[in-house]
Design an enzyme around this catalytic site. Structure first.
Site, short mmCIF file in Angstrom:
data_model
loop_
_atom_site.label_atom_id
_atom_site.label_comp_id
_atom_site.label_asym_id
_atom_site.label_seq_id
_atom_site.Cartn_x
_atom_site.Cartn_y
_atom_site.Cartn_z
N CYS A 17 0.80 -1.22 0.00
CA CYS A 17 0.00 0.00 0.00
C CYS A 17 0.83 1.27 0.00
CB CYS A 17 -0.87 0.06 1.25
SG CYS A 17 -2.02 -1.29 1.35
N GLY A 42 0.43 0.16 -5.17
CA GLY A 42 -0.82 -0.60 -5.11
C GLY A 42 -1.77 -0.15 -6.19
N ASN A 101 -0.57 1.41 5.88
CA ASN A 101 0.39 0.73 5.01
C ASN A 101 1.19 -0.23 5.89
OD1 ASN A 101 2.20 0.00 2.99
ND2 ASN A 101 3.55 1.72 3.44
N GLY A 102 1.23 -1.49 5.51
CA GLY A 102 1.97 -2.48 6.30
C GLY A 102 1.09 -3.68 6.61
N CYS A 117 12.55 -1.40 5.98
CA CYS A 117 12.51 -2.47 4.97
C CYS A 117 13.59 -2.25 3.90
CB CYS A 117 11.13 -2.48 4.31
SG CYS A 117 11.04 -3.59 2.90
N TYR A 160 13.98 -2.21 -4.34
CA TYR A 160 13.01 -2.54 -5.37
C TYR A 160 11.71 -1.72 -5.35
CZ TYR A 160 9.45 -5.50 -7.58
OH TYR A 160 8.41 -5.96 -8.33
N SER A 175 12.97 -1.25 -12.36
CA SER A 175 13.64 -1.03 -11.07
C SER A 175 15.12 -1.43 -11.07
CB SER A 175 12.90 -1.80 -9.98
OG SER A 175 12.79 -3.16 -10.34
N ASP A 229 19.50 -7.64 -12.41
CA ASP A 229 18.13 -7.58 -11.90
C ASP A 229 18.21 -7.34 -10.39
OD1 ASP A 229 15.41 -7.61 -11.82
OD2 ASP A 229 15.16 -9.66 -12.55
N ASP A 230 17.10 -6.86 -9.81
CA ASP A 230 17.18 -6.52 -8.38
C ASP A 230 16.92 -7.69 -7.45
OD1 ASP A 230 14.23 -6.60 -8.33
OD2 ASP A 230 14.45 -4.79 -9.54
N CYS A 242 8.03 -12.49 3.70
CA CYS A 242 7.86 -11.26 4.47
C CYS A 242 6.50 -11.29 5.14
CB CYS A 242 7.95 -10.04 3.55
SG CYS A 242 7.60 -8.50 4.40
N CYS A 268 15.63 -3.77 8.13
CA CYS A 268 15.13 -5.14 8.19
C CYS A 268 15.76 -5.91 7.03
CB CYS A 268 13.61 -5.16 8.05
SG CYS A 268 12.94 -6.84 7.94
N CYS A 293 13.99 -11.08 4.98
CA CYS A 293 13.73 -11.98 3.86
C CYS A 293 15.04 -12.61 3.34
CB CYS A 293 12.92 -11.32 2.75
SG CYS A 293 13.45 -9.69 2.30
S1 SF4 Z 1 11.21 -9.11 5.38
FE1 SF4 Z 1 12.17 -8.20 3.54
S2 SF4 Z 1 10.46 -7.32 2.38
FE2 SF4 Z 1 9.72 -7.69 4.47
S3 SF4 Z 1 10.04 -5.78 5.61
FE3 SF4 Z 1 11.86 -7.05 5.93
S4 SF4 Z 1 13.30 -6.43 4.30
FE4 SF4 Z 1 11.26 -5.71 3.73
#
Ligand code: SF4
Length: 473
Positions: free
Chosen positions: A12, A38, A112-113, A246, A252, A293, A355-356, A392, A447, A450
């Site tokens: 979002c 979104g 958002n989230g 994030c 990306y 991207s 690529d990302d 995620c 973060c 992932c």
């Molecule tokens: S897990 Fe990956 S996609 Fe999700 S918030 Fe953390 S860094 Fe971002």
């Protein structure tokens, strides 16, 4: 890479205005610039100081809001939302902002989230008598606010926020105030700007440029900002914060012209490409990026390696959303419709395709085969992020462990599956260094879950699919 083909989607985007007579119009333009976050639904709620009035619908900003409808949304304050449906699924009722009415007045919410304890809270609230109008986790906040025992509205909001776990950037609007809250990890980006004397807030700073606003600052983790006729007030709703922005926003999701916590997205991606070139050390004739991207990273790669950047792949910009189909076979077909190799650039050449990220691997396989069909002698795939091994839970629609190719395959196995001559992922250290945040700590305030599986919050069992409960540490 193309989000809808890759299976990696932002949930979002949110935008809000306080103190401007054209609040709805500004929100429309703000949302339009956040459309990449979104495309499934959008809405705006305005306040004229006495009542809240909203308009929402499924589709793009330009499809939902026509001039005459927008003109009817009169007020000095507005919040808006663009939605990609993940938590709770799609449908009109889940399009935000959510608008509630009670004896005490109106309440509008835009989020958002993704909350990781939404189901647990829903069960608890339903046992206490709540009935939910939507299947979205956002509605939980409205019920928590309503049920809080505090007298002052702000204390009720703070109390409700303290019960939420996960990722949230919230806009909470009543007739007389607009509140802005960011989760204690600051997982999603959120910034404050000014247009003259009016305030605005946006998921990404690119929205400020569009509406002519000046960037003021980023909202901090655990911060609650209140905008009202008394001006702007800020206070923490918790002192237990730990920044974990994030990383995929940098890699990306966000637009290249946005800045997150002082770092420009294009610059960050370019630096990731430079780091990748240093780590990959590949000999080739041309570097190309997968639009859109990955272009910044490809430019950085070319700059650092001295191998010329060329437009080896072009995107067909006129493929409508109707071509985006959920099934795997149609998704693969969609790659051909959306991307074309430039034969004159790649024929007979050793090509580095930047690529990302790689999610399922199917799109990468298609693009490699497309480049080879167009005459590329070698295709070396270089990815400007580490392998995505973990889902995620914070609002990014990454696949389950089973759908993430890197979850169960080595780099060499993935290379084999996608048919590349070589495959290089950027290291975790290279990713952190490339983005260049100066924060202390192992993840520089980002973060990285992932990639590393180290989630910044507890992951509640009801967030996980049964087979994932075993896998998450
Ligand atoms: S897990 Fe990956 S996609 Fe999700 S918030 Fe953390 S860094 Fe971002």
């Amino acid at each position: 890479m193309l989000a809808e083909l890759k299976g990696l989607n932002e949930e979002c985007g949110i935008f809000g205005v306080w103190g401007h007579e054209k609040a709805a119009q500004l929100t429309y333009y703000g949302l339009h610039s956040l459309q990449h976050r979104g495309q499934e639904g959008t809405g705006i709620v305005v306040s004229d100081g006495h009542a809240l009035q909203g308009l929402k619908g499924e589709g793009l900003v330009t499809e939902v809001f026509k001039q005459d409808k927008l003109d009817e949304l009169k007020g000095h304050a507005a919040i808006g939302h663009v939605r990609y449906a993940t938590a709770g699924g799609g449908g009109y009722e889940n399009v935000q902002p959510l608008l509630f009415n009670s004896q005490e007045g109106g309440l509008a919410l835009a989020h958002n989230g993704n909350l990781v304890n939404a189901n647990a809270l829903k069960h608890q609230l339903e046992r206490q008598g709540s009935i939910f109008q939507t299947s979205s986790d956002t509605e939980v906040l409205a019920h928590l606010i309503k049920r809080s025992g505090y007298i002052s509205f702000k204390e009720r909001v703070k109390n409700a926020l303290s019960m939420l776990k996960g990722a949230y950037a919230f806009l909470v609007m009543t007739e007389t105030e607009l509140m802005i809250a960011l989760d204690p990890n600051g997982l999603r980006p959120l910034s404050i700007g000014m247009i003259g004397d009016a305030y605005c807030v946006a998921s990404e700073t690119c929205a400020f440029d569009v509406v002519g606003a000046e960037f003021i600052r980023d909202v901090q983790p655990g911060e609650l900002i209140t905008l009202s006729d008394e001006g702007i007030q800020s206070e923490p709703f918790t002192f237990s914060t730990q920044k974990a922005i994030c990383t995929m926003e940098y890699i990306y999701f966000s637009r290249p012209d946005s800045n997150i916590h002082g770092i420009n997205i294009h610059t960050a991606r370019k630096n990731l490409g430079k780091r990748l070139a240093m780590e990959a050390q590949i000999e080739a004739d041309v570097v190309t990026g997968v639009p859109d991207s990955s272009i910044s990273a490809a430019i950085g790669f070319a700059e650092a390696s001295g191998i010329p950047y060329e437009l080896g792949l072009i995107k067909n910009r006129y493929v409508g959303r109707t071509f985006i189909q959920p099934s795997q076979s149609l998704r693969e077909q969609g790659v051909k419709m959306k991307l074309s190799p430039v034969r004159g650039v790649v024929e007979g050449k050793r090509v580095i395709m930047v690529d990302d990220s790689i999610v399922r691997g199917t799109t990468s396989r298609r693009i490699v085969s497309m480049l080879k069909d167009a005459g590329a002698k070698e295709v070396h795939v270089c990815i400007s992020s580490p392998p995505i091994k973990n889902p995620c839970y914070y609002g990014i629609d990454t696949s389950t462990h089973e759908e993430l190719i890197a979850s169960a395959h080595s780099v060499e196995q993935i290379r084999d599956i996608i048919g590349a001559d070589s495959l290089t992922f950027l290291s975790v250290e290279g990713t952190l260094a490339g983005i260049g945040r100066k924060e202390e700590g192992e993840t520089c305030g980002q973060c990285m879950a992932c990639f590393t599986g180290k989630y910044p919050t507890e992951i509640y069992p009801d967030t996980l699919l049964p087979h994932e409960k075993e896998l998450v540490r």
